[in-house]
Design an enzyme around this catalytic site. Structure first.
Site, mmCIF file in Angstrom:
data_model
loop_
_atom_site.group_PDB
_atom_site.id
_atom_site.type_symbol
_atom_site.label_atom_id
_atom_site.label_comp_id
_atom_site.label_asym_id
_atom_site.label_seq_id
_atom_site.Cartn_x
_atom_site.Cartn_y
_atom_site.Cartn_z
ATOM 1 N N TRP A 10 0.745 -1.005 0.026
ATOM 2 C CA TRP A 10 -0.019 -0.101 -0.120
ATOM 3 C C TRP A 10 0.430 1.389 0.164
ATOM 4 O O TRP A 10 0.571 2.507 0.065
ATOM 5 C CB TRP A 10 -1.119 -0.009 1.314
ATOM 6 C CG TRP A 10 -1.959 -0.968 1.269
ATOM 7 C CD1 TRP A 10 -2.362 -1.733 0.180
ATOM 8 C CD2 TRP A 10 -2.678 -1.374 2.397
ATOM 9 N NE1 TRP A 10 -3.121 -2.666 0.304
ATOM 10 C CE2 TRP A 10 -3.903 -2.598 1.601
ATOM 11 C CE3 TRP A 10 -3.199 -1.662 3.563
ATOM 12 C CZ2 TRP A 10 -4.872 -2.895 2.766
ATOM 13 C CZ3 TRP A 10 -4.046 -1.976 4.103
ATOM 14 C CH2 TRP A 10 -4.521 -2.574 4.267
ATOM 15 N N LYS A 11 2.408 1.554 0.215
ATOM 16 C CA LYS A 11 2.735 2.345 0.487
ATOM 17 C C LYS A 11 2.507 3.073 1.704
ATOM 18 O O LYS A 11 2.216 3.251 2.546
ATOM 19 C CB LYS A 11 3.330 2.377 -0.435
ATOM 20 C CG LYS A 11 3.609 1.942 -2.391
ATOM 21 C CD LYS A 11 3.941 2.565 -3.149
ATOM 22 C CE LYS A 11 4.028 1.344 -4.417
ATOM 23 N NZ LYS A 11 4.712 2.013 -5.418
ATOM 24 N N GLU A 97 11.961 2.169 -2.957
ATOM 25 C CA GLU A 97 11.875 3.254 -3.118
ATOM 26 C C GLU A 97 12.744 3.819 -1.824
ATOM 27 O O GLU A 97 13.244 4.971 -1.188
ATOM 28 C CB GLU A 97 10.386 3.066 -2.927
ATOM 29 C CG GLU A 97 9.787 3.625 -4.425
ATOM 30 C CD GLU A 97 8.175 3.514 -3.596
ATOM 31 O OE1 GLU A 97 7.782 3.395 -3.095
ATOM 32 O OE2 GLU A 97 7.736 3.138 -5.149
ATOM 33 N N GLY A 173 5.038 2.070 -10.638
ATOM 34 C CA GLY A 173 4.278 3.358 -10.387
ATOM 35 C C GLY A 173 4.690 4.188 -12.109
ATOM 36 O O GLY A 173 3.861 5.128 -12.413
ATOM 37 N N SER A 212 3.835 -2.099 -12.288
ATOM 38 C CA SER A 212 2.308 -2.819 -12.993
ATOM 39 C C SER A 212 1.688 -3.334 -13.347
ATOM 40 O O SER A 212 1.336 -3.782 -13.746
ATOM 41 C CB SER A 212 2.347 -0.815 -13.567
ATOM 42 O OG SER A 212 3.486 0.345 -13.608
HETATM 43 C C1 PEP Z 1 5.432 -1.874 -5.951
HETATM 44 O O1 PEP Z 1 5.486 -0.192 -5.259
HETATM 45 O O2 PEP Z 1 5.843 -2.911 -5.113
HETATM 46 C C2 PEP Z 1 5.047 -1.712 -7.168
HETATM 47 C C3 PEP Z 1 5.492 -3.010 -8.224
HETATM 48 O O3 PEP Z 1 4.396 -1.311 -7.358
HETATM 49 P P1 PEP Z 1 3.199 -0.822 -8.790
HETATM 50 O O4 PEP Z 1 2.500 -1.966 -9.027
HETATM 51 O O5 PEP Z 1 2.171 0.856 -8.038
HETATM 52 O O6 PEP Z 1 4.165 -0.652 -10.424
#
Ligand code: PEP
Length: 250
Positions: A10-11, A97, A173, A212
């Site tokens: 969920w970040k 990140e 992302g 993604s």
């Molecule tokens: C993630 O942050 O681990 C990730 C895969 O993000 P997203 O699915 O939004 O690319």
């Protein structure tokens, strides 16, 4: 046969209200997920709420980071034992990140992985190349370096009960997903590299794809022989999309 795992990251998103709504949606739909394990990795402060809401359901939960220290004067940090106290099964370590924005290097990530395991948590080790690495043809070298840092520090057996997430940084992302072939190629490389040290660990370790992954592309990615699930960012905040991915995993 490796069980598939779909984990939501969920970040730093959500509120008590939005998380309740999200979990209500997941609880309603989880019965249609046949065999995959489903996990959500929540911001620390919501872990108590998540524990209360998910206890007794098939959905498990975890955190997105942890401290290498056990306790003491480390303002703002959270220890593995605290995560365990809130029922966490998983903890993400070395997300790109954290590597890029908070300067976490391979050695620190390996330490976090070890500390998590020692506390009985399952670490999800994130590895993956940046766009410039892929363009320079150094994807495998970068992923090998990140993987070897852990294996050299902790031994290959440390991977037997952990999880690896291959997350190409350029796909996180951004809405750009690695093609199933691109992802499979790196997953196979990772498994092969582990097999060079220990074939049975390589056979057991779950390797998730992240970057993604969404309701539309999950099935094709998850059909690849070395892709054992997904680490899902954006799409994990939408219950219907996340459940579609979970169902695609089995
Ligand atoms: C993630 O942050 O681990 C990730 C895969 O993000 P997203 O699915 O939004 O690319």
């Amino acid at each position: 046969m490796r069980q598939k795992l779909v984990a939501g990251n969920w970040k730093m998103n959500g509120s008590r209200a939005s998380i309740k709504a999200l979990l209500d949606g997941l609880k309603q739909g989880i019965a249609a997920v046949e065999s995959a394990e489903v996990a959500v990795c929540a911001p620390y402060v919501y872990l108590g709420d998540v524990e209360q809401q998910l206890q007794g359901t098939p959905i498990v939960w975890g955190a997105q980071n942890l401290s290498t220290e056990a306790s003491g004067a480390f303002t703002g940090e959270i220890a593995a034992s605290m995560l365990q106290e809130f029922g966490c099964k998983y903890v993400i370590v070395g997300h790109s990140e954290r590597r890029a924005l908070y300067g976490e290097d391979d050695a620190l990530v390996a330490k976090k992985y070890a500390v998590a395991r020692a506390a009985g948590l399952k670490p999800i080790l994130c590895v993956g190349e940046m766009l410039e690495d892929r363009e320079a043809g150094t994807t495998e070298a970068v992923v090998a370096r990140q993987l070897d840092a852990l294996i050299d520090a902790e031994g290959v057996a440390a991977l037997a009960d952990g999880v690896i997430a291959y997350e190409p940084v350029w796909a996180i992302g951004t809405g750009k997903t690695a093609s199933p072939e691109q992802a499979q190629e790196v997953h196979q490389f990772i498994r092969q590299r582990i097999a060079e040290r220990d074939a049975s660990v390589a056979e057991k370790v779950q390797i998730l794809y992240g970057g993604s992954m969404n309701a539309g592309n999950a099935a094709e990615l998850l059909a690849q022989s070395d892709i054992d699930g997904g680490l899902i960012g954006g799409a994990s905040l939408k219950p219907d999309d996340f459940l579609t991915i979970c169902r695609a995993a089995g």
